[in-house]
Design an enzyme around this catalytic site. Structure first.
Site, PDB file in Angstrom:
ATOM      1  N   LYS A 133      11.801  19.620 -10.716  1.00 50.15           N
ATOM      2  CA  LYS A 133      13.687  19.230 -11.500  1.00 50.15           C
ATOM      3  C   LYS A 133      15.291  18.559 -10.923  1.00 50.15           C
ATOM      4  CE  LYS A 133      14.072  19.503 -15.969  1.00 50.15           C
ATOM      5  NZ  LYS A 133      13.795  20.074 -17.495  1.00 50.15           N
TER       6      LYS A 133
ATOM      7  N   GLU B 223      18.520  33.277 -18.272  1.00 47.76           N
ATOM      8  CA  GLU B 223      17.204  32.910 -18.258  1.00 47.76           C
ATOM      9  C   GLU B 223      16.072  33.878 -18.186  1.00 47.76           C
ATOM     10  OE1 GLU B 223      16.570  29.346 -18.193  1.00 47.76           O
ATOM     11  OE2 GLU B 223      18.358  28.490 -17.832  1.00 47.76           O
TER      12      GLU B 223
ATOM     13  N   HIS C 149      26.183  28.240 -17.185  1.00 51.69           N
ATOM     14  CA  HIS C 149      25.486  27.986 -17.189  1.00 51.69           C
ATOM     15  C   HIS C 149      24.415  28.692 -18.370  1.00 51.69           C
ATOM     16  CE1 HIS C 149      21.558  25.864 -18.007  1.00 51.69           C
ATOM     17  NE2 HIS C 149      20.841  26.485 -17.329  1.00 51.69           N
TER      18      HIS C 149
END
Length: 358
Positions: free
Chosen positions: A138, A180, A260
């Site tokens: 992606k 993450e 993030h």
């Protein structure tokens, strides 16, 4: 050196993980390219730009440096890079090398996917966060209406993860990437979650030595999902756990003000609250929230953000369909699913979540 193979319908490629791999590029990269075009940022380039350039000294090699931060994923920077590549008359046998974190990987990957309808692409992640974004194909840039709205699915030829680069990460960058890893553990299994929590119970324990053994495990989780659902039409959406609200906060608060992973941490806590309300079952929210706080990660929506604006941002998220809000919801640790949730239900839970955290 560890090696994993990512297998999808359209591409198979290796992931190499180990110390000193930036010096072994001639050995690890297929000998099929006419030139290499390294894209890095001013922070990573200062540490590793010359070393990677020298490792490719036997080839025609160029290096392009962008300013570090989320703002590099812009149409303006994308255009400037294309202009530079065209001026250098780079051909279709060029290989773009993404040397940096997730921002550089997304930007460089989108450049590679669109330059001359697609050229070679190598991911060289240098952050913990990029253990996730470098795998799966992606790539994207941002739009003023939201994050990653302009992009493609474009796999690298290889991912070369030099674990020594973790040594130069700030604590905040490590925290962001670790969020993450926590996401991967929450969607995978109680066993992975408990092992990760035991190894890194707090901010002090968040050292490269403690984190490194779990990088391969995080990539394993993502690789297993991507191999089943390459184009995010099914279970790959599970990897977005915490990201629907997280991306909305990033966009509304201003790119770069929150890392993030910090935004995703908030998003995961909210997703668990929404899951409790939707399924009417108890989840270990306090356990997860306490751990995030011990790691120095936020669990609250930043003060001053408006609920109507956040909902508006979520409507523009690429994970929405026909205006409906889609969330990855948790039934229990290791069991998640993507559901369309009524906007009224999201608004009610989000309102309570934001009031509770004031």
């Amino acid at each position: 050196m560890d090696k994993l193979i990512i297998q999808t319908k359209h591409a198979d490629y290796p992931v190499y993980i180990g110390p000193g791999l930036r010096f072994r590029l001639a050995e690890l990269i297929p000998d099929q390219y006419s030139s290499f075009y390294i894209i890095t940022d001013d922070q990573v380039g200062r540490y590793y730009g010359d070393e990677v350039y020298e490792a490719l000294s036997g080839f025609k090699t160029y290096i392009y440096t962008v300013q570090s931060g989320e703002n590099a994923k812009s149409m303006k920077v994308y255009q400037e890079i294309l202009d530079d590549m065209l001026e250098k008359q780079l051909d279709r046998r060029t290989c773009v090398v993404a040397l940096g974190g997730g921002v550089v990987g997304d930007l460089a990957g989108f450049v590679a996917a669109t330059y001359l309808r697609g050229v070679g692409f190598i991911q060289m992640p240098t952050t913990l966060l990029a253990h996730d974004s470098s795998v799966g194909g992606k790539v994207a840039i941002n739009h003023k209406m939201g994050k990653n709205l302009i992009g493609a699915f474009y796999h690298p030829s290889a991912v070369i993860y030099d674990s020594e680069t973790l040594e130069t990460l700030s604590l905040r960058e490590r925290r962001s990437g670790f969020a993450e890893l926590i996401k991967h553990s929450l969607i995978d299994s109680v066993q992975f979650f408990d092992q990760l929590k035991a190894a890194v119970p707090n901010e002090t324990a968040m050292t490269p030595e403690n984190i490194q053994p779990f990088i391969k495990e995080g990539i394993r989780v993502k690789a297993g999902i991507v191999s089943q659902d390459e184009r995010e039409s099914g279970i790959r959406t599970h990897l977005n756990f915490g990201h629907t609200l997280g991306h909305a906060i990033e966009s509304e608060y201003g790119y770069g003000r929150l890392a993030h992973g910090e935004a995703v941490a908030i998003g995961m806590v909210f997703a668990m609250h929404l899951s409790e309300a939707h399924y009417r079952r108890k989840l270990p929210i306090d356990k997860v929230s306490s751990w995030l706080k011990a790691l120095g990660l936020p669990t609250q929506v930043p003060a001053g953000l408006n609920i109507e604006n956040i909902l508006h941002r979520m409507r523009y998220d690429k994970k929405t369909q026909a205006g409906s809000l889609r969330f990855v919801l948790m039934k229990e640790i290791g069991s998640v699913e993507t559901k369309t949730v009524a906007i009224e239900e999201v608004e009610e839970v989000l309102s309570a979540f934001m009031k509770k955290n004031k």
